[in-house]
Motif scaffolding. Structure first.
Motif, mmCIF file in Angstrom:
data_model
loop_
_atom_site.group_PDB
_atom_site.id
_atom_site.type_symbol
_atom_site.label_atom_id
_atom_site.label_comp_id
_atom_site.label_asym_id
_atom_site.label_seq_id
_atom_site.Cartn_x
_atom_site.Cartn_y
_atom_site.Cartn_z
ATOM 1 N N GLY A 166 -23.654 44.974 -9.692
ATOM 2 C CA GLY A 166 -24.976 44.708 -10.250
ATOM 3 C C GLY A 166 -25.441 45.809 -11.192
ATOM 4 N N GLY A 167 -26.200 45.422 -12.214
ATOM 5 C CA GLY A 167 -26.750 46.368 -13.164
ATOM 6 C C GLY A 167 -25.739 46.946 -14.130
ATOM 7 N N SER A 168 -24.597 46.292 -14.305
ATOM 8 C CA SER A 168 -23.547 46.829 -15.173
ATOM 9 C C SER A 168 -23.804 46.511 -16.640
ATOM 10 N N LEU A 169 -23.430 47.440 -17.504
ATOM 11 C CA LEU A 169 -23.446 47.244 -18.949
ATOM 12 C C LEU A 169 -21.996 47.145 -19.405
ATOM 13 N N ILE A 170 -21.601 45.966 -19.883
ATOM 14 C CA ILE A 170 -20.185 45.674 -20.111
ATOM 15 C C ILE A 170 -19.917 45.701 -21.605
ATOM 16 N N ARG A 171 -19.323 46.801 -22.057
ATOM 17 C CA ARG A 171 -19.035 46.995 -23.485
ATOM 18 C C ARG A 171 -17.548 46.857 -23.784
#
Length: 262
Positions: A166-171
């Motif tokens: 949860g709360g991940s920023l997937i770049r």
């Protein structure tokens, strides 16, 4: 089963045993499969195809034009598979001429307030938890579980059976069968619990672990890791799927925790 306080365009095709609750609007060229339930205050705009046995909760908007300045009114659509549930205030935009559609597969659960942008492809049996943002042109494989309040950058690719914290920023792209967590997002092991639930044997899980040990833990760069895997490990469907995913990732995959590999 269609409440009198709904607005259904005469060009829409509604299947058998469909329930449409009050204050819902259904536009032109919409198809709704049999036994689907559409709650109150839902907006389904034009060019949407919804499968059988779906559940669509209040506040959801499907088929709005893309939030893309290049969109020029082209004839595109949204496709929702069978058995999929869209919870409150989910938004799914139509495609652009780049792909022509946005697609969500069968038996998915898209939780409240999540957004799926134009030209996305979401596989089967995917769970996207509350408040996630999926930017345009993203591909998500089957059986992915995405934790709440996560966001995926445009053109991102997520492989099958991935678990995202949860709360991940997937770049970066996420290869199949793994867990990812932390900030910046990074490899956090094999999704062994999910794989066992879906019938993977211990031997198969161990094989996948060996592959990712080479990719993330043996201090080799990606090219060296693939060469090692191809030389040292017998070809299997899973091995080849992982190699192909990594080789076809222009932006590169997530790294191991604390790794400086390029």
């Amino acid at each position: 089963m269609i409440h009198q306080l709904t607005a259904v365009d005469p060009r829409a095709k509604i299947g058998k045993n469909v329930t449409i609750e009050p204050f819902t609007t259904i536009g032109a060229n919409v198809t709704v499969g049999s036994d689907t339930w559409i709650g109150p205050n839902v907006t389904i705009m034009e060019n949407v195809k919804i499968g059988k046995n779906c559940k669509i909760f209040p506040g959801t908007v499907i088929g709005a034009v893309p939030q893309d300045l290049k969109f020029d009114g082209e004839d595109t659509q949204v496709i929702i598979g069978d058995g999929t549930t869209l919870r409150e205030c989910v938004t799914i935009n139509r495609g652009t001429k780049a792909l022509g559609y946005t697609k969500v597969g069968n038996n998915c659960l898209i939780m409240a307030t999540s957004h799926i942008a134009h030209d996305c492809i979401v596989g089967d049996n995917v769970i996207i938890a509350n408040g996630c943002g999926i930017a345009g042109h993203v591909e998500i494989g089957d059986f992915v579980v995405m934790g709440g309040l996560s966001a995926v950058q445009q053109f991102g690719k997520i492989g099958k059976h991935v678990m995202i914290s949860g709360g991940s920023l997937i770049r970066k792209d996420i290869p199949p069968y793994v867990k990812v967590a932390r900030e910046p997002i990074s490899y956090a092991g094999i999704n062994s619990v999910g794989l066992r639930r879906r019938g993977f044997t211990n031997d198969k899980i161990f094989e996948i672990q060996k592959i990712y040990r080479a990719v993330f833990q043996m201090k080799m760069n990606t090219t060296q890791a693939i060469e090692f895997i191809e030389k040292e490990m017998l070809p299997t469907m899973e091995r080849d799927e992982i190699i192909t995913f990594i080789q076809n990732s222009p932006r590169g995959i997530v790294k191991g925790y604390g790794s400086n590999k390029e």
